[in-house]
Design a protein around this motif. Sequence first.
Motif, short mmCIF file in Angstrom:
data_model
loop_
_atom_site.label_atom_id
_atom_site.label_comp_id
_atom_site.label_asym_id
_atom_site.label_seq_id
_atom_site.Cartn_x
_atom_site.Cartn_y
_atom_site.Cartn_z
N ASP A 11 0.86 -1.18 0.00
CA ASP A 11 0.00 0.00 0.00
C ASP A 11 0.90 1.24 0.00
OD1 ASP A 11 0.90 0.36 2.67
OD2 ASP A 11 -1.02 -0.24 3.55
N ALA A 12 0.30 2.38 -0.22
CA ALA A 12 1.08 3.62 -0.37
C ALA A 12 1.95 3.93 0.85
CB ALA A 12 0.16 4.78 -0.70
N PRO A 13 1.45 3.82 2.08
CA PRO A 13 2.32 4.14 3.23
C PRO A 13 3.53 3.20 3.36
CG PRO A 13 0.02 4.25 3.89
CD PRO A 13 0.05 3.66 2.51
N ALA A 14 3.33 1.91 3.09
CA ALA A 14 4.45 0.96 3.18
C ALA A 14 5.47 1.23 2.08
CB ALA A 14 3.93 -0.47 3.10
N PHE A 15 4.97 1.51 0.88
CA PHE A 15 5.84 1.82 -0.26
C PHE A 15 6.69 3.05 0.05
CE2 PHE A 15 6.68 3.67 -4.44
CZ PHE A 15 6.94 2.58 -5.25
N GLU A 16 6.04 4.09 0.55
CA GLU A 16 6.76 5.32 0.89
C GLU A 16 7.74 5.10 2.03
OE1 GLU A 16 5.91 9.82 2.50
OE2 GLU A 16 4.31 8.80 1.40
N ALA A 17 7.36 4.30 3.01
CA ALA A 17 8.27 4.03 4.13
C ALA A 17 9.53 3.32 3.65
CB ALA A 17 7.56 3.20 5.20
N LEU A 18 9.38 2.40 2.71
CA LEU A 18 10.52 1.66 2.20
C LEU A 18 11.38 2.52 1.26
CD1 LEU A 18 12.08 -1.05 1.91
CD2 LEU A 18 10.61 -1.51 -0.07
N LEU A 19 10.74 3.20 0.33
CA LEU A 19 11.48 3.89 -0.74
C LEU A 19 11.65 5.39 -0.52
CD1 LEU A 19 10.09 2.06 -3.89
CD2 LEU A 19 12.11 1.54 -2.52
N GLY A 20 10.97 5.94 0.46
CA GLY A 20 11.10 7.37 0.73
C GLY A 20 12.52 7.86 0.92
N PRO A 21 13.35 7.12 1.64
CA PRO A 21 14.73 7.58 1.86
C PRO A 21 15.65 7.49 0.63
CG PRO A 21 14.04 6.09 3.62
CD PRO A 21 13.01 6.01 2.53
N VAL A 22 15.23 6.81 -0.42
CA VAL A 22 16.09 6.62 -1.59
C VAL A 22 16.47 7.97 -2.20
CG1 VAL A 22 16.18 5.69 -3.94
CG2 VAL A 22 15.31 4.28 -2.06
N PHE A 23 15.50 8.87 -2.29
CA PHE A 23 15.74 10.23 -2.78
C PHE A 23 15.88 11.12 -1.55
CE2 PHE A 23 14.40 8.15 -6.52
CZ PHE A 23 14.76 8.93 -7.61
N GLU A 24 17.07 11.61 -1.35
CA GLU A 24 17.48 12.34 -0.14
C GLU A 24 16.43 13.35 0.35
OE1 GLU A 24 21.00 12.67 2.42
OE2 GLU A 24 20.60 11.35 0.74
N HIS A 25 15.87 13.06 1.52
CA HIS A 25 14.89 13.94 2.17
C HIS A 25 13.72 14.28 1.25
CE1 HIS A 25 17.60 14.35 5.53
NE2 HIS A 25 18.55 14.79 4.73
N ALA A 26 13.32 13.37 0.39
CA ALA A 26 12.24 13.64 -0.57
C ALA A 26 11.30 12.44 -0.71
CB ALA A 26 12.83 14.04 -1.92
N PRO A 27 10.59 12.07 0.37
CA PRO A 27 9.66 10.95 0.26
C PRO A 27 8.54 11.19 -0.73
CG PRO A 27 9.35 12.11 2.35
CD PRO A 27 10.58 12.69 1.70
N ALA A 33 5.43 8.07 -7.17
CA ALA A 33 5.74 6.92 -8.03
C ALA A 33 4.86 5.72 -7.72
CB ALA A 33 7.22 6.54 -7.89
N TRP A 34 4.35 5.62 -6.50
CA TRP A 34 3.52 4.49 -6.09
C TRP A 34 2.38 4.26 -7.08
CZ3 TRP A 34 -1.67 4.27 -4.50
CH2 TRP A 34 -2.07 3.05 -3.98
N ALA A 35 1.77 5.32 -7.56
CA ALA A 35 0.61 5.21 -8.47
C ALA A 35 0.98 4.59 -9.81
CB ALA A 35 -0.01 6.58 -8.68
N ARG A 36 2.26 4.50 -10.10
CA ARG A 36 2.70 3.97 -11.40
C ARG A 36 2.93 2.46 -11.37
NH1 ARG A 36 6.27 8.73 -14.09
NH2 ARG A 36 4.95 10.43 -13.38
N ARG A 37 2.64 1.81 -10.24
CA ARG A 37 2.77 0.36 -10.14
C ARG A 37 1.84 -0.32 -11.14
NH1 ARG A 37 0.30 -1.35 -5.68
NH2 ARG A 37 -0.93 0.48 -5.96
N PRO A 38 2.06 -1.53 -11.53
CA PRO A 38 3.18 -2.40 -11.12
C PRO A 38 4.44 -2.11 -11.94
CG PRO A 38 1.73 -3.61 -12.58
CD PRO A 38 1.11 -2.24 -12.40
N PHE A 39 5.56 -2.38 -11.30
CA PHE A 39 6.86 -2.19 -11.95
C PHE A 39 7.36 -3.54 -12.44
CE2 PHE A 39 6.40 1.10 -8.69
CZ PHE A 39 6.39 2.22 -9.52
N THR A 40 7.93 -3.54 -13.62
CA THR A 40 8.40 -4.79 -14.23
C THR A 40 9.82 -5.14 -13.82
OG1 THR A 40 9.13 -3.62 -16.21
CG2 THR A 40 6.89 -4.53 -16.23
N GLY A 41 10.51 -4.18 -13.23
CA GLY A 41 11.89 -4.40 -12.79
C GLY A 41 12.40 -3.17 -12.08
N ILE A 42 13.61 -3.27 -11.58
CA ILE A 42 14.21 -2.14 -10.88
C ILE A 42 14.39 -0.96 -11.83
CG2 ILE A 42 16.30 -1.34 -9.68
CD1 ILE A 42 16.55 -4.20 -8.54
#
Length: 169
Positions: A11-27, A33-42
């Motif tokens: 869900d959106a909160p779990a996705f953001e919790a996991l990937l939010g830190p990837v872009f420095e201080h920009a969850p 990006a969550w709305a663009r699921r499903p992703f076919t690869g990295i």
Amino acid sequence: MTDLATLNRMDAPAFEALLGPVFEHAPWVARAAWARRPFTGIADLHAAMMAVLRAAPAETRRAFFNGHPELAGPEARARILTADSASEQGSAGLDRMEAADAAVFDRLNAAYRARFGFPFIIAVRGRGRAEIRSVFEARLGQDPDAEEATALDEVAQITRMRLERLITP
């Protein structure tokens, strides 16, 4: 690590919790990006996240750039970097420099910020201090628009490496 199938089911909160830190201080990047699921690869996931950043208004991108720490700067000396930034800067030895080397980076950081209005951004993993310094000095001569494009390209490299450490295909 999280596998791609699990990521696509989050869900959106779990996705953001996991990937939010990837872009420095920009969850907000992960949130959008969550709305663009499903992703076919990295690569697909990363492209979606970079598209969010690139489509953001100029002032939002500028604020994003300004959320990054300076290389070997005050945040690093105070040991208040994000875990990813601390690891990345440490991998290049930027966390253990002699005073003279630190002074050079301080001078470069100040000159860069004065010229471009945001901190110098470079994917440091796999690079040594001398190479980073050389690139830093060269990029100071770039046109501001070209430098913003270069900074975005560096963000793409940094975030791709971060995603590859978090997600399994």
